[in-house]
Design an enzyme around this catalytic site. Structure first.
Site, PDB file in Angstrom:
ATOM      1  N   CYS A  29      41.551  41.592  39.762  1.00 17.96           N
ATOM      2  CA  CYS A  29      40.986  40.263  39.997  1.00 17.96           C
ATOM      3  C   CYS A  29      42.141  39.278  40.166  1.00 17.96           C
ATOM      4  CB  CYS A  29      40.116  39.841  38.822  1.00 17.96           C
ATOM      5  SG  CYS A  29      38.610  40.825  38.671  1.00 17.96           S
ATOM      6  N   TYR A  94      37.098  35.595  44.930  1.00 19.29           N
ATOM      7  CA  TYR A  94      37.447  35.903  46.312  1.00 19.29           C
ATOM      8  C   TYR A  94      37.548  37.411  46.444  1.00 19.29           C
ATOM      9  CZ  TYR A  94      38.623  31.000  46.933  1.00 19.29           C
ATOM     10  OH  TYR A  94      38.576  29.635  47.022  1.00 19.29           O
TER      11      TYR A  94
END
Length: 191
Positions: A29, A94
């Site tokens: 992440c 994202y």
């Protein structure tokens, strides 16, 4: 991270982590920090820099090995899931893909306990049965997955992207601009 053979890398966090311990998840992440170089929005460069920083921090993958140019933006998700009575998560994430041959990683034991490469078939089975093979032939072990990874996979997005990986990498993103610009809402009631 997809390897050149199109194998997806999963990671499992150590038990010392506060939330989501011992759960398998996506490669990494990004978690952008509030600093100028990671706040830049043009071409998602700030989030890409954060992803490169976290790849190095979590998996020991140098920013020279996977660069911001290697990261292909797909879309964003807004993710929400409770952890327990005290903790929960609510964030915009994202989604980037990279496709490279990467040597074995020297992962950070404070962030990652285990790394496993899985094929699409293996991942589909893992999601369906919540098990994976053990070192002993014929035996399976129960697995826990992070809520955000489960939601992305079960929404159909992950496998849709996987089946279009060649096109996504060649076009440097999704061909559907509306999907790329959308923020996909994913919410889990019970983690």
């Amino acid at each position: 991270v997809y390897m050149a053979r199109w194998i997806f890398r999963l990671t499992r966090s150590p038990s010392e982590m506060l939330q989501r311990f011992y759960r398998w998840t996506n490669t990494c992440c990004s978690h952008p920090l509030y600093r100028p170089e990671e706040l830049e929005e043009q071409d998602y460069i700030g989030a890409k820099r954060a992803a490169c920083r976290k790849l190095e921090h979590e998996l020991g993958i140098s920013p020279d090995t996977i660069t911001t140019d290697d990261l292909v933006f797909l879309t964003r998700i807004i993710y929400q899931a409770p952890s327990d009575d005290q903790w929960g998560e609510h964030e915009v994430d994202y989604i980037f893909f990279a496709q490279k041959d990467i040597p074995d990683v020297a992962f950070n034991p404070n962030e990652v306990q285990e790394v496993k490469y899985v094929s699409e078939t293996e991942l589909r089975k893992m999601l369906k049965t919540r098990t994976m093979p053990t070192e002993e032939k014929g035996l399976e072990k129960r697995v826990l997955l992070t809520p955000w990874f489960t939601m992305i996979a079960e929404s159909g997005l992950l496998f849709k992207w996987w089946s279009n990986l060649t096109s996504i990498m060649e076009n440097k993103g999704l061909s559907d601009v509306n999907e790329a610009n959308m923020i996909h809402p994913l919410k889990m009631e019970n983690a």
